[in-house]
Design a protein around this motif. Sequence first.
Motif, PDB file in Angstrom:
ATOM      1  N   GLU A 158       0.834  -1.204   0.000  1.00 37.97           N
ATOM      2  CA  GLU A 158       0.000   0.000   0.000  1.00 37.97           C
ATOM      3  C   GLU A 158       0.871   1.256   0.000  1.00 37.97           C
ATOM      4  O   GLU A 158       0.503   2.270  -0.592  1.00 37.97           O
ATOM      5  CB  GLU A 158      -0.927  -0.001   1.220  1.00 37.97           C
ATOM      6  N   TRP A 159       2.015   1.175   0.703  1.00 41.11           N
ATOM      7  CA  TRP A 159       2.971   2.279   0.705  1.00 41.11           C
ATOM      8  C   TRP A 159       4.286   1.789   0.114  1.00 41.11           C
ATOM      9  O   TRP A 159       4.714   0.662   0.360  1.00 41.11           O
ATOM     10  CB  TRP A 159       3.211   2.785   2.129  1.00 41.11           C
ATOM     11  N   ASP A 204       3.114   8.751  -8.233  1.00 39.35           N
ATOM     12  CA  ASP A 204       1.674   8.648  -7.998  1.00 39.35           C
ATOM     13  C   ASP A 204       1.194   7.202  -7.926  1.00 39.35           C
ATOM     14  O   ASP A 204       0.027   6.911  -8.145  1.00 39.35           O
ATOM     15  CB  ASP A 204       0.914   9.395  -9.100  1.00 39.35           C
ATOM     16  N   SER A 206       1.542   5.058  -5.089  1.00 34.43           N
ATOM     17  CA  SER A 206       1.007   4.720  -3.773  1.00 34.43           C
ATOM     18  C   SER A 206       0.657   6.005  -3.036  1.00 34.43           C
ATOM     19  O   SER A 206       1.212   7.071  -3.303  1.00 34.43           O
ATOM     20  CB  SER A 206       2.018   3.903  -2.961  1.00 34.43           C
ATOM     21  N   GLU A 207      -0.226   5.878  -2.050  1.00 38.71           N
ATOM     22  CA  GLU A 207      -0.700   7.074  -1.359  1.00 38.71           C
ATOM     23  C   GLU A 207       0.326   7.642  -0.387  1.00 38.71           C
ATOM     24  O   GLU A 207       0.207   8.786   0.028  1.00 38.71           O
ATOM     25  CB  GLU A 207      -2.008   6.761  -0.624  1.00 38.71           C
ATOM     26  N   ASN A 208       1.319   6.856  -0.018  1.00 39.07           N
ATOM     27  CA  ASN A 208       2.377   7.355   0.856  1.00 39.07           C
ATOM     28  C   ASN A 208       3.703   6.759   0.402  1.00 39.07           C
ATOM     29  O   ASN A 208       3.736   5.685  -0.215  1.00 39.07           O
ATOM     30  CB  ASN A 208       2.112   6.990   2.316  1.00 39.07           C
ATOM     31  N   ARG A 241       0.716  16.676   4.933  1.00 40.92           N
ATOM     32  CA  ARG A 241       1.895  16.514   4.075  1.00 40.92           C
ATOM     33  C   ARG A 241       3.150  16.935   4.842  1.00 40.92           C
ATOM     34  O   ARG A 241       3.187  17.984   5.486  1.00 40.92           O
ATOM     35  CB  ARG A 241       1.735  17.386   2.818  1.00 40.92           C
TER      36      ARG A 241
END
Length: 578
Positions: A158-159, A204, A206-208, A241
């Motif tokens: 996920e990250w 862009d 993964s979300e983190n 952020r």
Amino acid sequence: MWHYDAPLREMRFVIEDVLQAPAAWRSMPAFADLDMDTAAEVLAQAARFASEVLQPLNGPGDREGCRLVQGHVKTPAGFAQAWASFVEGGWPALACDPDVGGQGLPQLLNAALFEMLVSANHAWTMYPGLLHGAYETLLAHAEPALRERYLPKIVSGEWLAAMALTEPQAGSDLGLVRTKAAPRPDGSLAVTGSKIFISGGDHDLSENIVHLVLCRLPDAPAGPKGLSLALVPKFLPDGSRNAMVCDGLEHKMGIHGSATCAMRYDGAIGWLVGEPNRGLAAMFVMMNAARLHVGLQGLGHLEMAAQNARRYALERLQMRAVVRPPGASAAADPIARHPAMRRSLRSLQAVAEGLRVVAYQAAMWLDEAHRHPDAGQREQAFARAAFLTPVVKAFATHWGFQGASEALQVFGGYGYVREFGIEQTLRDSRIALVYEGTNEIQAIDLLLRKTLADGGAAFERWLDELAPAATAHDAFGSALSDQLAAARAALGSLRQAQPDDPEAPWRVADDFLMGVGHLLLAWAWARIATAARRCQDDAAWAAERESLARHGVAWVLPQARVHWHRVSAAAPLDEVRA
């Protein structure tokens, strides 16, 4: 015509017959329930992903490249969707510990997976390339609370993760790192500084993105002994952020779809990983994992180049061969029949099959180092893997680039234009000789630190372990025996020269590594030939494996003599003058 067919049969042959991994798995409780049929299905699913999802994005991704838009990196079309599919398939967790959400499968299968991914799309594979190293670093060195917060997301994919080492003045010499880390009242750090050449520093997919950053605490000693490692996420636990930004993207020779970032940390919040001023010890866990993956990049490029050159040469009609098969028509022949092309094509394939054995053996030793129930076996396997890592990294990447160049020659003029694909492989493969420690640094590590530091005792024990493969009374046993003797003679020459000429090992380190690489090919070809003779299901296919190994001994292995001669001679070098 440029496409990728994963060499599944050859992979299974190496895993099951050459290395006999299933028997080794049964001796390790973590893998005791894994059989070859299950492993083969994992490889087949990975092959489908590589050929059907990744390979079609390779050329378009190279042409589109990454873009920096209002401070955010945009990857080529399809890259993010491919990553989502990769995560959905559970691939990032393949070789991670089940206790933290992993599938608990061997590193050996993970190595085969990454060979396929790189073969199909090197640039895309750069994004997950550091993920397992980050997982191992946090698992070994992070405080429990930090592990609990970040490790599950990294394991699942996920990250993603980035490794932030290099600065404009600090490349190979990390002791020159200037990035600062100031302690904050809550126990976190405020990280300030700039880093360059950061693969996947922003994107862009993964979300983190979890950055592992080399930095200096206040009053830290100068040089490498004053470096600490900080975990600095793009987004903080509260969702805000972090104070980090991508200042620019490098415009590179190849791997255009990989975002190589210049990163700036403006008091970014992070947390210490491991002990203060012991950051290199923690970071080397990540770097060693990355070096094996870079070696697999070399193997992947060589495989991709070899199979596409072979397909082209079997279809391209030109002139008549010198010696033609009985009954051949009077028309032009496929260029694959011409001696110059036969020699190149078979050499590429022979080296690819030999390197696969060497790289997979390194991964198998890593499995034993982490999973074998006997502590002595674990220690021995770790030492073997550590010794092999710089060779795999440097020798395989040398062949990835050299092989791509020779394959381009098979295509002739068409190889020099974009439409036929090989020029991209040539460009993409070149970086692997440079990053994660240049090949020259790998050679110094092998000879100075891992061979001569104990007078060569460990090296000689390692040669003894390879020797049983040289007992066969055939060309393979003889070739390996010659290589073992040449290695021992070269080591003896260095021992004799070093007291009066301390620079001698530094001058010949590259040749020493290349000599060891060829020795390992001889060992691999001997193992391949032995395993091929045991095969019962397809005699013609098995005979071709032995034939390719015999070609390697006859046409590739003689180059080792040049390298061993240079090591033994250790000729002086004059200074470079303006």
